[in-house]
Enzyme design. Structure first.
Site, PDB file in Angstrom:
ATOM      1  N   GLY A  42       5.642  32.256  47.232  1.00  0.00           N
ATOM      2  CA  GLY A  42       4.277  31.772  47.157  1.00  0.00           C
ATOM      3  C   GLY A  42       3.256  32.884  47.068  1.00  0.00           C
ATOM      4  O   GLY A  42       2.192  32.720  46.463  1.00  0.00           O
ATOM      5  N   SER A  43       3.551  34.019  47.665  1.00  0.00           N
ATOM      6  CA  SER A  43       2.661  35.182  47.554  1.00  0.00           C
ATOM      7  C   SER A  43       2.790  35.822  46.178  1.00  0.00           C
ATOM      8  O   SER A  43       1.805  36.278  45.592  1.00  0.00           O
ATOM      9  CB  SER A  43       2.990  36.210  48.634  1.00  0.00           C
ATOM     10  N   SER A  84       2.005  39.333  51.569  1.00  0.00           N
ATOM     11  CA  SER A  84       2.971  38.465  52.243  1.00  0.00           C
ATOM     12  C   SER A  84       2.234  37.435  53.077  1.00  0.00           C
ATOM     13  O   SER A  84       1.497  37.793  53.996  1.00  0.00           O
ATOM     14  CB  SER A  84       3.907  39.280  53.141  1.00  0.00           C
ATOM     15  N   SER A  86       3.332  35.238  55.316  1.00  0.00           N
ATOM     16  CA  SER A  86       3.727  35.273  56.734  1.00  0.00           C
ATOM     17  C   SER A  86       3.529  36.639  57.359  1.00  0.00           C
ATOM     18  O   SER A  86       3.380  36.769  58.577  1.00  0.00           O
ATOM     19  CB  SER A  86       5.201  34.881  56.870  1.00  0.00           C
ATOM     20  N   ARG A 137       3.568  28.462  49.492  1.00  0.00           N
ATOM     21  CA  ARG A 137       3.345  28.060  48.102  1.00  0.00           C
ATOM     22  C   ARG A 137       2.020  27.337  47.912  1.00  0.00           C
ATOM     23  O   ARG A 137       1.499  27.278  46.801  1.00  0.00           O
ATOM     24  CB  ARG A 137       4.506  27.187  47.602  1.00  0.00           C
ATOM     25  N   GLU A 217      10.618  23.384  44.743  1.00  0.00           N
ATOM     26  CA  GLU A 217      10.283  23.274  46.163  1.00  0.00           C
ATOM     27  C   GLU A 217       9.703  21.913  46.540  1.00  0.00           C
ATOM     28  O   GLU A 217      10.050  21.360  47.586  1.00  0.00           O
ATOM     29  CB  GLU A 217       9.301  24.383  46.557  1.00  0.00           C
ATOM     30  N   HIS A 233      13.142  33.889  19.572  1.00  0.00           N
ATOM     31  CA  HIS A 233      14.101  34.900  19.142  1.00  0.00           C
ATOM     32  C   HIS A 233      15.487  34.655  19.722  1.00  0.00           C
ATOM     33  O   HIS A 233      16.391  35.468  19.516  1.00  0.00           O
ATOM     34  CB  HIS A 233      13.603  36.296  19.536  1.00  0.00           C
ATOM     35  N   LYS A 326      17.083  32.037  55.311  1.00  0.00           N
ATOM     36  CA  LYS A 326      16.399  33.007  56.173  1.00  0.00           C
ATOM     37  C   LYS A 326      17.066  33.128  57.541  1.00  0.00           C
ATOM     38  O   LYS A 326      17.154  34.218  58.112  1.00  0.00           O
ATOM     39  CB  LYS A 326      14.935  32.614  56.331  1.00  0.00           C
TER      40      LYS A 326
END
Length: 331
Positions: A42-43, A84, A86, A137, A217, A233, A326
Site C-alpha cells: 500500500g505504501s 512505510s 506501519s 492499501r 486484496e 511486442h 508475516k
C-alpha cells in the site's frame, strides 16, 4: 472498507494539509541528483503514482526500490525516501539502514513503528499521519501527496504546480463521487466470474497495478496487468490458448485523453485482435490533467474492487494470507 474508499477525497485533503510539517531547511537543493523511494504494498503504490506524475517534469531520475537491495549508484547526492505505513516494513527498514551509510539526504513517511523511532534517533525529516484505520492499501493518499509536496518544496520539478493539481483532483473526485459508485457497481457485476486482464498506457501503469492489487486484496481474486506498447511486442500473441480459459476472461482497457497518440492507435488495433476471443470493456478517465485522471482511475478502481467483493460474497477488509505470511516471517 466502504468508509475508507468513500473518504478518499477527504484523505487527500487531509494529506495535503499535513504537508505543512515537511521541513526541508537541511537540504542542499542544488546537490540532489537522484530520487530513490523505498515502499512496499500500500505504501509502494503511492510511490508509483508519484513517479508517473513527476517524471515528465523532473530533471533528475526517480527510481522505486521494492526489495531488500540498495542500488550501487545511491550516493551522497541521492535523496532517499523511506515510506512505510506501519513503520515496520522489513524491506524498507533494511534498505534505509544501507542508505544511511550512503547519503545524508533522507526523508521518512510513516504512521509510527520502527521507522519513526529510527527517524527520531537520527534526526531524519519526517511526514507522519495517523494510520488509525490500520489498512495500508486504503492510505495511499498520504505517501503520494507527501512525496509530491516534498518535491515541490525542494523545487525539484518546477514545471508542475503540485498543490494546484492535488486540489483540482480532490474537487474532481468529490464532484463525481456518486457517478463513480454507480459505474463501479455496474462494472463489477459485468466482470463477476471472469478472469480480467487489465491494460493501459505505460503512463497509467500505477492504475492497472492498483487495479490488480485491489482485486487481489479486496475482491480476493487474481487478475493480470500489462501496459502499451510493451504488451504489443509479446502478450498480444498469447490470446489463443488455453481456449477454455480465454472464454472465461475479459480484457479491460483504461483509456485517457493523455494516452500517447501511438498507444491510442495500438489500443484500437489490439481491440480488433482480442474482441474475436473475449469481451473487451473500457474505463474512461475524467479530469483536465494527467494527475486528475490518474487519481480518478484510482478511486474508480477501488470502488470496483469493493463491489466485486460483494459479488464474490467476501469481506474486503481482511488479508489473511498476508497476516499468515508475516507471522511466519516473524518466527
Amino acid at each position: 472498507m466502504i468508509n475508507l474508499i468513500k473518504t478518499f477525497p477527504d484523505q487527500l485533503k487531509e494529506a495535503l494539509e499535513l504537508t505543512n510539517q515537511i521541513n526541508v531547511t537541511g537540504f542542499s537543493k542544488g546537490q540532489i541528483q537522484h530520487i530513490a523511494i523505498s515502499g512496499m504494498g500500500g505504501s509502494g503504490i503511492g510511490t508509483h503514482l508519484v513517479k508517473s506524475i513527476l517524471e515528465d517534469y523532473c530533471h533528475i531520475p526517480i527510481t522505486l526500490i521494492q526489495g531488500y537491495n540498495l542500488p550501487l549508484w545511491v550516493n551522497e547526492n541521492t535523496l532517499f525516501i523511506a515510506c512505510s505505513y506501519s513503520g515496520n516494513t522489513e524491506e524498507t527498514l533494511t534498505v534505509l539502514e544501507l542508505a544511511k551509510k550512503q547519503t545524508n539526504y533522507l526523508f521518512s513517511i510513516t504512521t509510527g513503528g520502527r521507522l519513526k523511532e529510527i527517524s527520531d534517533k537520527n534526526t531524519i525529516p519526517q511526514y507522519n499521519f495517523s494510520g488509525k484505520d490500520e489498512c495500508p492499501r486504503a492510505g495511499l493518499a498520504f505517501p503520494s501527496v507527501a512525496v509530491l509536496m516534498l518535491s515541490e518544496k525542494l523545487g525539484l520539478c518546477p514545471e508542475i504546480k503540485v498543490e494546484e493539481e492535488l486540489t483540482n483532483s480532490i474537487n474532481l473526485l468529490k464532484e463525481h463521487q456518486n457517478n463513480i459508485q454507480i459505474e463501479a457497481e455496474s462494472f463489477a457485476k459485468n466482470i463477476h466470474g471472469f478472469y480480467t486482464l487489465l491494460y493501459a498506457d505505460q503512463k497509467f501503469y500505477p492504475a492497472v497495478l492498483r487495479f490488480q492489487q485491489q482485486l487481489a486484496e479486496n475482491s480476493k481474486q487474481l487478475s493480470h496487468a500489462h501496459v502499451f506498447p510493451e504488451l504489443n511486442h509479446n502478450e498480444i500473441v498469447g490470446w489463443k490458448f488455453p481456449e477454455e480459459h480465454i472464454k472465461r476472461s475479459k480484457a479491460i482497457l483504461l483509456r485517457s485523453d493523455f494516452d500517447h497518440a501511438q498507444n491510442q492507435k495500438r489500443m484500437d488495433i489490439s481491440k480488433t485482435i482480442i474482441s474475436s476471443k473475449a469481451e473487451i470493456m473500457e474505463l474512461k478517465g475524467k479530469g483536465n490533467s494527467f494527475t486528475q485522471q490518474l487519481y480518478y482511475f484510482i478511486h474508480l478502481i477501488d470502488w470496483i474492487s469493493f463491489y466485486l467483493a460483494k459479488e464474490n460474497q467476501v469481506d474486503p477488509f481482511p488479508v489473511e494470507n498476508i497476516d499468515f505470511l508475516k507471522s511466519k516471517l516473524a518466527e
